[in-house]
Every structure is written in structure tokens, then in C-alpha cells.
Design a protein around this motif. Sequence first.
Motif, PDB file in Angstrom:
ATOM      1  N   GLU A 102      85.053  38.474  41.171  1.00  0.00           N
ATOM      2  CA  GLU A 102      85.387  39.173  42.413  1.00  0.00           C
ATOM      3  C   GLU A 102      86.808  38.831  42.851  1.00  0.00           C
ATOM      4  N   PRO A 103      87.536  39.799  43.422  1.00  0.00           N
ATOM      5  CA  PRO A 103      88.920  39.554  43.834  1.00  0.00           C
ATOM      6  C   PRO A 103      89.008  38.613  45.028  1.00  0.00           C
ATOM      7  N   ARG A 104      90.092  37.836  45.050  1.00  0.00           N
ATOM      8  CA  ARG A 104      90.373  36.913  46.146  1.00  0.00           C
ATOM      9  C   ARG A 104      91.812  37.099  46.592  1.00  0.00           C
ATOM     10  N   CYS A 105      92.039  37.086  47.916  1.00  0.00           N
ATOM     11  CA  CYS A 105      93.396  37.188  48.451  1.00  0.00           C
ATOM     12  C   CYS A 105      93.987  35.784  48.572  1.00  0.00           C
ATOM     13  N   ALA A 106      95.242  35.685  48.974  1.00  0.00           N
ATOM     14  CA  ALA A 106      95.918  34.395  49.092  1.00  0.00           C
ATOM     15  C   ALA A 106      95.272  33.505  50.151  1.00  0.00           C
ATOM     16  N   ASN A 107      94.604  34.087  51.135  1.00  0.00           N
ATOM     17  CA  ASN A 107      93.989  33.307  52.206  1.00  0.00           C
ATOM     18  C   ASN A 107      92.581  32.823  51.877  1.00  0.00           C
ATOM     19  N   CYS A 108      91.988  33.325  50.809  1.00  0.00           N
ATOM     20  CA  CYS A 108      90.584  33.018  50.508  1.00  0.00           C
ATOM     21  C   CYS A 108      90.393  32.534  49.066  1.00  0.00           C
ATOM     22  N   PRO A 109      90.884  31.341  48.730  1.00  0.00           N
ATOM     23  CA  PRO A 109      90.679  30.852  47.359  1.00  0.00           C
ATOM     24  C   PRO A 109      89.200  30.568  47.105  1.00  0.00           C
ATOM     25  N   ASP A 110      88.820  30.565  45.854  1.00  0.00           N
ATOM     26  CA  ASP A 110      87.444  30.254  45.480  1.00  0.00           C
ATOM     27  C   ASP A 110      87.246  28.752  45.639  1.00  0.00           C
ATOM     28  N   THR A 111      86.371  28.354  46.534  1.00  0.00           N
ATOM     29  CA  THR A 111      86.137  26.932  46.796  1.00  0.00           C
ATOM     30  C   THR A 111      84.756  26.498  46.317  1.00  0.00           C
ATOM     31  N   GLU A 112      84.176  27.264  45.431  1.00  0.00           N
ATOM     32  CA  GLU A 112      82.827  26.997  44.932  1.00  0.00           C
ATOM     33  C   GLU A 112      82.860  25.975  43.794  1.00  0.00           C
ATOM     34  N   GLY A 113      83.278  24.760  44.080  1.00  0.00           N
ATOM     35  CA  GLY A 113      83.318  23.711  43.066  1.00  0.00           C
ATOM     36  C   GLY A 113      84.562  23.782  42.194  1.00  0.00           C
ATOM     37  N   ASP A 114      84.823  22.701  41.482  1.00  0.00           N
ATOM     38  CA  ASP A 114      85.960  22.614  40.574  1.00  0.00           C
ATOM     39  C   ASP A 114      85.464  22.876  39.151  1.00  0.00           C
ATOM     40  N   PRO A 115      85.800  24.026  38.568  1.00  0.00           N
ATOM     41  CA  PRO A 115      85.283  24.359  37.241  1.00  0.00           C
ATOM     42  C   PRO A 115      85.739  23.392  36.153  1.00  0.00           C
ATOM     43  N   LEU A 116      86.927  22.822  36.276  1.00  0.00           N
ATOM     44  CA  LEU A 116      87.406  21.882  35.261  1.00  0.00           C
ATOM     45  C   LEU A 116      86.579  20.597  35.312  1.00  0.00           C
ATOM     46  N   GLN A 117      86.259  20.150  36.508  1.00  0.00           N
ATOM     47  CA  GLN A 117      85.422  18.961  36.652  1.00  0.00           C
ATOM     48  C   GLN A 117      84.010  19.236  36.128  1.00  0.00           C
ATOM     49  N   GLU A 118      83.489  20.423  36.432  1.00  0.00           N
ATOM     50  CA  GLU A 118      82.161  20.795  35.938  1.00  0.00           C
ATOM     51  C   GLU A 118      82.139  20.791  34.406  1.00  0.00           C
ATOM     52  N   LEU A 119      83.193  21.323  33.791  1.00  0.00           N
ATOM     53  CA  LEU A 119      83.267  21.370  32.333  1.00  0.00           C
ATOM     54  C   LEU A 119      83.346  19.967  31.737  1.00  0.00           C
ATOM     55  N   THR A 120      84.212  19.126  32.294  1.00  0.00           N
ATOM     56  CA  THR A 120      84.340  17.769  31.734  1.00  0.00           C
ATOM     57  C   THR A 120      83.040  16.982  31.893  1.00  0.00           C
ATOM     58  N   GLU A 121      82.362  17.132  33.019  1.00  0.00           N
ATOM     59  CA  GLU A 121      81.073  16.444  33.209  1.00  0.00           C
ATOM     60  C   GLU A 121      80.043  16.922  32.191  1.00  0.00           C
ATOM     61  N   LEU A 122      80.008  18.229  31.956  1.00  0.00           N
ATOM     62  CA  LEU A 122      79.049  18.790  31.005  1.00  0.00           C
ATOM     63  C   LEU A 122      79.322  18.294  29.585  1.00  0.00           C
ATOM     64  N   VAL A 123      80.557  18.406  29.142  1.00  0.00           N
ATOM     65  CA  VAL A 123      80.901  18.043  27.764  1.00  0.00           C
ATOM     66  C   VAL A 123      80.763  16.538  27.532  1.00  0.00           C
ATOM     67  N   THR A 124      81.215  15.717  28.484  1.00  0.00           N
ATOM     68  CA  THR A 124      81.102  14.270  28.294  1.00  0.00           C
ATOM     69  C   THR A 124      79.653  13.796  28.378  1.00  0.00           C
ATOM     70  N   SER A 125      78.794  14.536  29.074  1.00  0.00           N
ATOM     71  CA  SER A 125      77.374  14.159  29.086  1.00  0.00           C
ATOM     72  C   SER A 125      76.717  14.485  27.745  1.00  0.00           C
ATOM     73  N   LEU A 126      77.220  15.503  27.061  1.00  0.00           N
ATOM     74  CA  LEU A 126      76.682  15.874  25.751  1.00  0.00           C
ATOM     75  C   LEU A 126      77.200  14.959  24.644  1.00  0.00           C
ATOM     76  N   ASP A 127      78.446  14.516  24.787  1.00  0.00           N
ATOM     77  CA  ASP A 127      79.052  13.644  23.778  1.00  0.00           C
ATOM     78  C   ASP A 127      79.778  12.506  24.496  1.00  0.00           C
ATOM     79  N   PRO A 128      79.096  11.386  24.710  1.00  0.00           N
ATOM     80  CA  PRO A 128      79.692  10.275  25.448  1.00  0.00           C
ATOM     81  C   PRO A 128      80.948   9.689  24.794  1.00  0.00           C
ATOM     82  N   ALA A 129      81.190   9.990  23.523  1.00  0.00           N
ATOM     83  CA  ALA A 129      82.397   9.493  22.861  1.00  0.00           C
ATOM     84  C   ALA A 129      83.647  10.185  23.403  1.00  0.00           C
ATOM     85  N   LEU A 130      83.482  11.325  24.037  1.00  0.00           N
ATOM     86  CA  LEU A 130      84.608  12.052  24.614  1.00  0.00           C
ATOM     87  C   LEU A 130      84.819  11.604  26.055  1.00  0.00           C
ATOM     88  N   ASN A 131      86.067  11.649  26.489  1.00  0.00           N
ATOM     89  CA  ASN A 131      86.343  11.362  27.891  1.00  0.00           C
ATOM     90  C   ASN A 131      87.007  12.577  28.532  1.00  0.00           C
TER      91      ASN A 131
END
Length: 161
Positions: A63-92
Motif C-alpha cells: 500500500e502507498p505511503r506519503c512522507a508523513n505516514c511511514p510504515d511503523t509496523e515493526g522493523d523488517p530487517l530485525q524480523e529477518l535477522t531474528e528468523l534466520v539466526t533462530s534457524l541457524d545459530p552459527a549465523l549472527n
Amino acid sequence: MALHEAGAQNVALPRCGECGRACRYVGSSTGGRWGCSPCFDKPAVCAGCHEERRVVSRDRHGEPRCANCPDTEGDPLQELTELVTSLDPALNDDVVLAALGRATVRPTGQRRLAWAVVARLALLTSAGYEAPTPAVLRSSTNSSRPGRPRSSDRPAHAARE
């Protein structure tokens, strides 16, 4: 444009195909129709404020967002790193973010890639061909075939074979 920036004086800047004004940057929105941002930016109803405004980004649902309304529904990069590191603890986190940076450089592309993988983990292996963004394929090229080095990692004579 590069000549003009380098100091060339008798070189005209490109002109917008719609309004005709000289611009530092013109882009093609539909293959061959060149124009400036004001001519090609199409306003849309923002998913945050529900007003018709210039689109500066899109949220995880596209969905489109204007300059005044950024998507604040969590940090996708943090979500990705948590997911991947939980699957492979050897990765950080640094390894995951470095791989993400190699797959796509722009922050928008990184968010799109992270959202896609978090929503459907199989994109990293067997379902990569169904990815909504080509960056998923770039990020998963080696993960679906473990033990096989990338062609850039092999010696030159092996890459030709």
C-alpha cells in the motif's frame, strides 16, 4: 548530465518529454517516455492518512505511503535477522545483514526482501522462483545448493567448464 556536473559549459541538460523543462534527472516510466518526477509521479491515497498524496514508499502489504505516514509496523530487517539466526545459530546479525546488502543495496529493496522472506521462509530454498522480488533469488542462490561455490568464487578455468 555527467558532463554538465563535470563543468562542461556548452552541454544542455536533458528536457522533460512532458513539460519541456530542463532537468538534472529524467526517468522513463513506460519505456521510452522520458520525463521529470513532477510529471510522472502519480499521487495515490495514502494507507496511513487516507489522503491523496505523493507516494514516497510502500508498506509490507504494497500500500502507498506519503512522507508523513511511514510504515511503523515493526522493523523488517530485525524480523529477518531474528528468523534466520533462530534457524541457524552459527549465523549472527552481521552475516545476515551483509547477505541482505549483497542481494539488494537500496533500503526499499532490503525491506521488500525481508518482508517477503519473513512472510514465506520457503523462498530461501525451494520456492525462490515464486518470489515477489528478484532480490530473493539473488539472496538464496547458494542456500538452495549447499557446497557448490559461486562461479565468482571458482578459479577462472573452472568457471568456463
